[in-house]
Design an enzyme around this catalytic site. Structure first.
Site, short mmCIF file in Angstrom:
data_model
loop_
_atom_site.label_atom_id
_atom_site.label_comp_id
_atom_site.label_asym_id
_atom_site.label_seq_id
_atom_site.Cartn_x
_atom_site.Cartn_y
_atom_site.Cartn_z
N SER A 204 11.86 6.80 8.36
CA SER A 204 11.42 6.17 9.77
C SER A 204 12.17 4.73 10.03
CB SER A 204 9.92 6.30 9.83
OG SER A 204 9.60 5.78 10.89
N CYS B 144 3.26 8.23 1.21
CA CYS B 144 4.07 7.36 2.29
C CYS B 144 4.21 6.10 1.27
CB CYS B 144 3.01 7.20 3.24
SG CYS B 144 3.58 5.97 4.66
N CYS C 7 -0.89 2.58 9.05
CA CYS C 7 0.18 1.74 8.10
C CYS C 7 -0.42 0.12 8.07
CB CYS C 7 1.49 1.97 8.89
SG CYS C 7 2.01 3.36 8.93
N CYS D 83 1.28 -3.05 15.92
CA CYS D 83 1.31 -2.31 14.41
C CYS D 83 0.81 -3.62 13.45
CB CYS D 83 2.96 -2.38 13.89
SG CYS D 83 3.14 -1.80 12.18
N GLU E 153 0.75 -1.21 0.21
CA GLU E 153 -0.02 0.09 -0.05
C GLU E 153 0.73 1.31 -0.03
OE1 GLU E 153 -2.11 -1.10 3.62
OE2 GLU E 153 -1.31 0.63 4.50
N CYS F 44 6.39 -5.41 16.00
CA CYS F 44 6.18 -4.32 17.05
C CYS F 44 4.71 -4.50 17.45
CB CYS F 44 6.17 -2.89 16.62
SG CYS F 44 8.00 -2.32 16.17
N ASN G 161 -3.65 4.53 16.31
CA ASN G 161 -4.85 4.20 15.64
C ASN G 161 -5.20 2.75 15.63
OD1 ASN G 161 -6.36 5.11 13.14
ND2 ASN G 161 -4.16 5.70 12.26
N GLU H 197 10.31 -2.38 7.48
CA GLU H 197 11.37 -1.78 8.16
C GLU H 197 12.54 -1.28 6.96
OE1 GLU H 197 12.56 -0.25 11.05
OE2 GLU H 197 14.24 0.39 9.66
N SER I 160 11.61 5.75 15.62
CA SER I 160 10.32 5.26 16.33
C SER I 160 10.74 4.75 17.68
CB SER I 160 9.66 3.89 15.67
OG SER I 160 8.97 4.25 14.37
N LEU I 161 10.67 5.70 18.67
CA LEU I 161 11.08 5.46 19.93
C LEU I 161 9.93 4.96 20.87
CD1 LEU I 161 13.43 6.09 21.57
CD2 LEU I 161 12.63 8.33 22.28
N HIS I 162 8.85 5.68 20.83
CA HIS I 162 7.60 4.96 21.46
C HIS I 162 7.78 4.69 23.02
CE1 HIS I 162 6.35 4.95 17.69
NE2 HIS I 162 6.69 3.68 17.40
N CYS J 28 6.62 -7.18 7.54
CA CYS J 28 7.79 -6.68 8.27
C CYS J 28 8.14 -7.67 9.42
CB CYS J 28 7.41 -5.30 8.97
SG CYS J 28 8.71 -4.56 10.03
N1 SAH Z 1 9.09 0.22 10.49
C1 SAH Z 1 9.58 1.65 10.40
C2 SAH Z 1 8.60 2.60 9.34
C3 SAH Z 1 7.10 2.17 9.26
S1 SAH Z 1 6.09 2.22 10.54
C4 SAH Z 1 8.99 2.18 11.65
O1 SAH Z 1 8.64 1.64 12.57
O2 SAH Z 1 9.70 3.19 12.14
C5 SAH Z 1 6.05 4.15 10.60
C6 SAH Z 1 5.26 4.80 11.83
O3 SAH Z 1 4.09 4.54 11.97
C7 SAH Z 1 6.14 4.08 12.96
O4 SAH Z 1 6.50 5.09 13.85
C8 SAH Z 1 5.14 3.28 13.65
O5 SAH Z 1 5.63 3.19 14.94
C9 SAH Z 1 3.83 3.76 13.46
N2 SAH Z 1 2.52 3.09 13.77
C10 SAH Z 1 2.61 1.75 13.15
N3 SAH Z 1 1.45 1.17 13.76
C11 SAH Z 1 0.67 2.16 14.00
C12 SAH Z 1 -0.58 2.50 14.53
N4 SAH Z 1 -1.64 1.50 14.50
N5 SAH Z 1 -1.08 3.74 14.98
C13 SAH Z 1 -0.22 4.83 14.68
N6 SAH Z 1 1.03 4.61 14.39
C14 SAH Z 1 1.46 3.63 14.02
FE1 SF4 Z 2 7.50 -3.12 11.51
FE2 SF4 Z 2 7.64 -0.32 11.69
FE3 SF4 Z 2 5.50 -1.99 12.01
FE4 SF4 Z 2 7.52 -1.99 13.94
S1 SF4 Z 2 6.28 -0.34 13.48
S2 SF4 Z 2 6.28 -3.71 12.89
S3 SF4 Z 2 9.00 -1.84 12.62
S4 SF4 Z 2 6.16 -1.47 10.24
#
Ligand code: SAH
Ligand code: SF4
Length: 352
Positions: free
Chosen positions: A196, A105, A339, A119, A92, A116, A295, A165, A219-221, A112
């Site tokens: 990212s 995007c 995403c 995600c 997508e 995480c 989300n 990633e 992506s620190l979180h 992936c």
């Molecule tokens: N894999 C990379 C890039 C893709 S994800 C990464 O993790 O950085 C891009 C961003 O979307 C990341 O910061 C990720 O943590 C965030 N993301 C993933 N799932 C999400 C969700 N359900 N709601 C909001 N942000 C989300």
């Molecule tokens: Fe992969 Fe980024 Fe989703 Fe983590 S947040 S599972 S690294 S796409």
């Protein structure tokens, strides 16, 4: 064997490929002009290129490895594309309208492997990396849709934040970046592009060393190892100390700021104490912080979106500590623009 996408070649690679076939840089320039300025949709439309050269290109390359499968337009102008690859996999791409321009995007992998816990993309294990051509074609397809609409709009920004990633597909990502920023081609300003990563430290060093001047987001979180490992299992292998060393290397060797992304998960990482810990961790660095309202993903029922009050309190705490932070604006929530969400829904539908 499947032919490669012509969009996967950097200018230098195309030039090097053409030379043994008797075509100089002049022809590489003409080809790129057709591809990225005129944006022809088939090889025969390359009227500025010698027919024999066009024939040669046709024998070795293709122009379309992506096929539009689904296109959804949201009330706010966001367009979400689901593309089918030549092997049937779906990816997508999302185009968003902002005051400052049009951003796209892009996806870098099918699935992936980082997995995480919050995600949707990580629910589907990586099947394969995308080629550089498949990543560039996402931009080209969006740009063509804009060209067809006839409003002379141009993709001005790119975020590499779709499925995958990016640093786990490093070489192809670098080629993609070289293609899109090239002044002979699409000429998208490097300062308008952000990659990212979930924090692959060794690749942060390698990326810094390429000197490709695009922005980096991490992506620190979470502000502590304990909490980050709970949310992102990658933190076990690459804990915050290692990640922050790599971030410092990036900051010392570029003159850009770094962006930290922080998803706010209700009662998990969204308390004022977390904001204070975060300020402690990154306050002294040249940074921006993007606070991302979560989300909700159906399959990850354990997480909810933080309340607006919690988001504001978190934001205020960071601001008081002098951190440059914004709450990320949302786009296309009515069309599953988070995403991986559209893709995972389509795959579930296909399984039913
Ligand atoms: N894999 C990379 C890039 C893709 S994800 C990464 O993790 O950085 C891009 C961003 O979307 C990341 O910061 C990720 O943590 C965030 N993301 C993933 N799932 C999400 C969700 N359900 N709601 C909001 N942000 C989300
Ligand atoms: Fe992969 Fe980024 Fe989703 Fe983590 S947040 S599972 S690294 S796409």
């Amino acid at each position: 064997m499947n032919k490669e996408s012509i969009y996967g070649l950097t200018f230098e690679q195309l030039e090097a490929w053409l030379l043994p076939h008797g075509y100089t840089k002049f022809w590489a320039q003409r080809i790129w002009n057709s591809l990225y300025r005129e944006r022809v949709t088939n090889f025969d439309a390359m009227t500025d290129v010698k027919p024999e050269c066009v024939q040669l290109l046709k024998e070795h390359f293709v122009m379309h490895t992506l096929q539009e499968h689904v296109k959804q337009e949201s009330a706010d102008g966001t367009i979400k594309f689901l593309f089918k690859l030549t092997d049937g996999n779906l990816i997508e791409t999302v185009m968003m309208r902002h005051k400052f321009g049009l951003s796209v995007c892009v996806t870098t992998q099918v699935g992936c492997n980082i997995g995480c816990s919050f995600c949707a993309s990580g629910l589907l294990k990586k099947t394969r990396d995308l080629s550089s051509g498949e990543i560039v074609e996402q931009i080209m397809n969006v740009q063509r849709a804009l060209d067809e609409a006839g409003k002379r709009e141009k993709v001005s920004h790119i975020v590499v934040m779709g499925i995958g990633e990016p640093f786990d597909n490093f070489e192809n990502l670098m080629d993609f970046l070289k293609v899109v920023i090239d002044q002979k081609g699409l000429e998208i300003a490097a300062r308008h592009i952000t990659v990212s990563t979930s924090g692959l430290a060794d690749k942060i060093y390698a990326f810094t060393d390429t000197k490709i001047p695009v922005n980096l987001a991490i992506s620190l979180h979470a502000p502590t190892n304990e909490l980050r490992t709970q949310i992102m299992k990658i933190n076990k292998a690459i804990p915050l100390e290692k990640l922050m060393d790599a971030v410092d290397y990036y900051l010392e060797n570029t003159n850009r700021r770094i962006t930290f992304e922080y998803i706010l998960l209700k009662d998990v990482n969204d308390q004022v104490e977390h904001a204070l810990e975060l300020a402690e961790l990154i306050g002294h660095k040249k940074q921006y912080v993007n606070l991302i309202p979560y989300n909700p993903v159906d399959e990850h029922g354990q997480y909810q979106r933080s309340t607006p009050e919690a988001i504001m309190a978190f934001y205020d705490t960071l601001k008081k500590k002098g951190i440059n932070c914004v709450v990320r604006q949302e786009h296309g929530t009515d069309i599953d623009a988070a995403c991986g969400q559209l893709r995972s829904k389509q795959i579930q539908k296909a399984k039913q």
